[in-house]
Design a protein around this motif. Structure first.
Motif, short mmCIF file in Angstrom:
data_model
loop_
_atom_site.label_atom_id
_atom_site.label_comp_id
_atom_site.label_asym_id
_atom_site.label_seq_id
_atom_site.Cartn_x
_atom_site.Cartn_y
_atom_site.Cartn_z
N LEU A 99 0.84 -1.21 0.00
CA LEU A 99 0.00 0.00 0.00
C LEU A 99 0.86 1.25 0.00
N THR A 100 1.93 1.21 0.79
CA THR A 100 2.81 2.37 0.87
C THR A 100 3.50 2.59 -0.48
N ASP A 101 3.96 1.50 -1.08
CA ASP A 101 4.58 1.61 -2.42
C ASP A 101 3.62 2.20 -3.43
N ALA A 102 2.35 1.85 -3.26
CA ALA A 102 1.35 2.31 -4.22
C ALA A 102 0.85 3.72 -3.89
N GLY A 103 1.44 4.34 -2.86
CA GLY A 103 1.07 5.73 -2.56
C GLY A 103 -0.05 5.88 -1.55
N ALA A 138 -3.44 -7.47 16.63
CA ALA A 138 -3.08 -7.81 15.24
C ALA A 138 -4.28 -7.58 14.31
N LEU A 139 -5.48 -7.89 14.79
CA LEU A 139 -6.68 -7.72 13.93
C LEU A 139 -7.02 -6.24 13.73
N LEU A 140 -6.76 -5.45 14.75
CA LEU A 140 -6.96 -4.00 14.60
C LEU A 140 -6.09 -3.48 13.45
N LEU A 141 -4.89 -3.99 13.37
CA LEU A 141 -3.98 -3.58 12.30
C LEU A 141 -4.44 -4.15 10.96
N ARG A 142 -4.90 -5.42 10.97
CA ARG A 142 -5.39 -6.00 9.73
C ARG A 142 -6.60 -5.24 9.20
N HIS A 143 -7.50 -4.88 10.10
CA HIS A 143 -8.67 -4.09 9.68
C HIS A 143 -8.22 -2.77 9.05
N THR A 144 -7.16 -2.18 9.61
CA THR A 144 -6.70 -0.89 9.08
C THR A 144 -6.16 -1.02 7.66
N VAL A 145 -5.37 -2.08 7.40
CA VAL A 145 -4.88 -2.23 6.02
C VAL A 145 -6.02 -2.65 5.09
N GLU A 146 -6.98 -3.39 5.60
CA GLU A 146 -8.14 -3.73 4.77
C GLU A 146 -8.89 -2.46 4.36
N SER A 147 -9.07 -1.56 5.33
CA SER A 147 -9.75 -0.30 5.04
C SER A 147 -8.94 0.53 4.04
N ALA A 148 -7.61 0.57 4.23
CA ALA A 148 -6.76 1.32 3.30
C ALA A 148 -6.85 0.72 1.90
N TRP A 149 -6.85 -0.61 1.86
CA TRP A 149 -6.92 -1.31 0.58
C TRP A 149 -8.22 -0.96 -0.16
N ARG A 150 -9.32 -0.98 0.59
CA ARG A 150 -10.61 -0.65 -0.03
C ARG A 150 -10.67 0.79 -0.50
N THR A 162 -8.51 2.37 -1.92
CA THR A 162 -7.81 2.52 -3.22
C THR A 162 -8.65 1.95 -4.35
N ALA A 163 -9.71 1.26 -4.03
CA ALA A 163 -10.49 0.57 -5.06
C ALA A 163 -11.32 1.55 -5.90
#
Lengths: 290, 290
Positions: free
Chosen positions: B33-37, B275-287, B289-290
């Motif tokens: 995600l960071t690489d992709a901006g 760990a899930l709090l962090l996973r949820h955060t990257v999931e939210s960031a990923w979405r 970008t969609a």
């Protein structure tokens, strides 16, 4: 009313009298609101050709008219797209003269009730279909419960069935009845078990119930073997019979003489549900004037 | 992993390995995600002087940093008004570079978590505190579950504990753990009972559990008399001890040799939650970008 559990008398927990009382209070409030310049108004959005739905919606409209609530049936047709339905719900949510919005099921294929109901403004969500209403209920915040689930609790209260600390079993986990009924029972401090199609040995669970709520939609699902003596049974099922009648999920004959009380079908949960839909509408109208 | 219920071996259902696995995947996604901006970013809003809360928030921030997630701790002070807190949550909800928002408890007197959390944008509600998230979960729609409740399920899945059709008992009905855990277990087709302070004869209920989830916050609440041989027990309690340690709600010694498996405290649900709090955060960031 006191329920005597002598294993011979099963009280008929009729909803007729209760519904009449609720409608009388709604009528008085609706008149006050109308006099004050806020005539209460309910909109029922329909997108199906289903005949029994049409019958049900007409019965709501008639009951609304009798209590002084204007009821618009917005028929979008059985080929309405989800976008069209959502657009209508949004428009009604924004219309200040509308206080209650019901999205009637069934919906056209591809349309999801929970997704679409998110377009109903929570303060007008008189049938508690917007997921935010269910969330607020679960969280203990003010919200309209689905009218059917609310009717279950209203009946239990009317017949003075204690709930705190008692074992309640809900059979069925739909978003419109089972789940919200379980939430409401939990809020009233019952110990709540939710059973469903994957439950192994349903009878072992339901026999533990002091209060049993059945909302599945299957004739004869609950028989004598599913009930402990003295249980109070709320039958939410409404199954059409071949002769044009209506029966619940509970085998009435089998549990009579065993249950302390049983709601009849028809005439139990049904009329109270409609009355509560109207009460929610005047409550919403009342709040809109605050 | 297979749990053998021979009444002598109680498997320790550690969360450490699982949490490590989750963090490793989060780290990889965060780098992408960071690489992709779109560097993932979590904001934790704090409004308390409580020392153990400060310690917990620091541990989240440290874990976030290690996985490549920026974590802002927004300390509003213990005298922050509800309006101030709501304003901050609204601003963070509107800030496009923030993907996850956590409102840390305890809150100042007069502030209600559920009311305030309604100001967290649902797509950024990585700890499932907004009532709309709970409602969507109950309705079967996509939403973030509270991280602790999600951790319970994640542990059960990790140790391959079957849930469908099995008897699950949840002790405790908080909005952050008990209620959402019950919803998640119900979605997984378990027959679910929720017990709480008003439950009469807790042991009679909990002994029926094949899966027992305990989330009350009382040392020694669950002893040998509360468990049936072979039960899997998830202990969500975290109670500070006089010597500065941490113990759960389950009397570990009493149930060892009886339960098939038990999560340790510390080292069970806790690390998986973070760990899930962090996973949820990257999931939210990923979405985003969609």
């Amino acid at each position: 009313m006191t329920l005597v559990s002598d294993e011979t008398t099963t009280a008929v927990l009729s909803g007729a009298e209760l519904a009449k009382d609720i409608r009388a209070r709604v009528t008085a409030t609706a008149a006050e609101l109308t006099d004050a310049g806020t005539p209460p108004r309910l909109a029922v959005v329909v997108a199906t050709d289903d005949e029994s739905t049409a019958w049900y919606v007409r019965s709501i409209a008639k009951a609304a008219a009798k209590t002084g609530i204007r009821c618009d049936v917005v028929d979008l047709g059985a080929d309405a797209t989800p976008e069209r339905i959502r657009g209508e719900l949004t428009a009604l949510s924004e219309e200040p003269s509308v206080h209650g919005i019901v999205l009637q099921t069934p919906l056209p294929g591809g349309a999801c009730l929970e997704e679409l109901a998110a377009a109903i403004a929570p303060e007008k969500d008189v049938d508690g279909a917007n997921p935010v209403s269910l969330g607020r209920l679960s969280a203990g915040l003010p919200a309209f419960a689905p009218a059917t689930a609310a009717a279950v609790l209203e009946l239990l209260d009317h017949y003075e069935i204690p709930l705190s600390g008692r074992r309640a079993v809900v059979v069925g986990r739909s978003n419109v009845v089972g789940r919200p009924a379980a939430q409401l029972l939990l809020r009233r401090d019952a110990t709540v078990t939710v059973c469903h199609r994957y439950t192994r040995d349903l009878a072992a669970h339901s026999r533990q119930a002091e209060v049993l709520v059945v909302a599945v939609g299957r004739i004869g699902l609950i028989g004598a073997e599913h009930i402990s003596p003295g249980a109070v049974v709320i039958d939410v099922g409404t199954n059409p019979t071949e002769d044009g009648g209506l029966v619940g999920d509970v085998d009435e004959r089998a549990v009579t003489g065993l249950a302390a009380g049983l709601t009849p079908v028809p005439g139990g949960v049904g009329p109270v549900t409609t009355a509560l839909l109207l009460r929610h509408t005047v409550e919403s109208a009342w709040r809109s004037t605050a």
